[in-house]
Design an enzyme around this catalytic site. Structure first.
Site, PDB file in Angstrom:
ATOM      1  CE1 TYR A 179      -1.226   6.459   8.357  1.00 59.74           C
ATOM      2  CE2 TYR A 179      -0.974   4.640   7.104  1.00 59.74           C
ATOM      3  CZ  TYR A 179      -1.901   5.087   7.677  1.00 59.74           C
ATOM      4  OH  TYR A 179      -2.830   4.375   7.935  1.00 59.74           O
ATOM      5  CG  ASN A 201      -2.091   0.789   0.904  1.00 58.28           C
ATOM      6  OD1 ASN A 201      -1.656   1.967   0.231  1.00 58.28           O
ATOM      7  ND2 ASN A 201      -3.136   0.869   1.898  1.00 58.28           N
TER       8      ASN A 201
END
Length: 177
Positions: free
Chosen positions: A143, A136
């Site tokens: 993040y 992903n």
């Protein structure tokens, strides 16, 4: 775009939670996994019974991201023994941030992570951690942009597959360990 609001949800919201959880998870992972594994995950991990159990745990917290009455994403955080992997009692887990694809790139995810970090700073936790599938890349970049760094990996069982998740964390206070 109308004003985005983030609100705490409770057991009365379980049906809406299940709907947004299933929809966002399917949007994100259906193209990369078998239909059988996806169905098994949705039936077991995102059932009304399982979500009700999670909503009833005082060490877990859920939030909806809403535009007007429309739920466009959600967040789940854990502390203490509610963490999916008990990293440390001084840790705060972001277990789930999911946003409908139609709202990607519209700052919904950013507002949800900011909410998680705001809540983490209200605790005695010294760091925030999460797991993200190694494939992903969009989420990993998101993040990383928010200061999280990879520190380990773990196996995520998805039906009959074992997938590798990156473990990422953000230090909230200086670590003297």
């Amino acid at each position: 775009m109308e004003q985005l609001n983030i609100r705490v949800i409770g057991i009365d919201d379980v049906v809406t939670l299940q709907k947004i959880a299933r929809e966002t998870f399917s949007e994100m992972f259906a193209d990369y996994n078998s239909a059988d594994n996806l169905k098994k995950y949705l039936d077991e991990k995102l059932s009304i019974e399982k979500l009700s159990e999670e909503l009833s745990n005082p060490q877990a917290q859920f939030y909806f991201a809403q535009i007007g009455e429309d739920v466009v994403g959600y967040l789940k955080t854990n502390t203490g023994e509610a963490q999916t992997e008990l990293m440390n009692l001084n840790a705060f887990e972001i277990q789930r941030i999911y946003v409908l694809q139609a709202y990607h790139g519209k700052k919904v995810g950013q507002l949800l992570i900011e909410k998680a970090l705001e809540e983490a700073r209200k605790t005695t936790c010294t760091y925030v951690w999460l797991g993200v599938w190694q494939e992903n890349h969009r989420a990993i970049g998101f993040y990383s942009k928010n200061g999280f760094i990879k520190f380990d990996t773990h196996i995520f069982k998805f039906g009959d597959e074992q997938q590798t998740d990156f473990m990422m964390k953000l230090q909230l206070v200086p670590c003297n360990e």
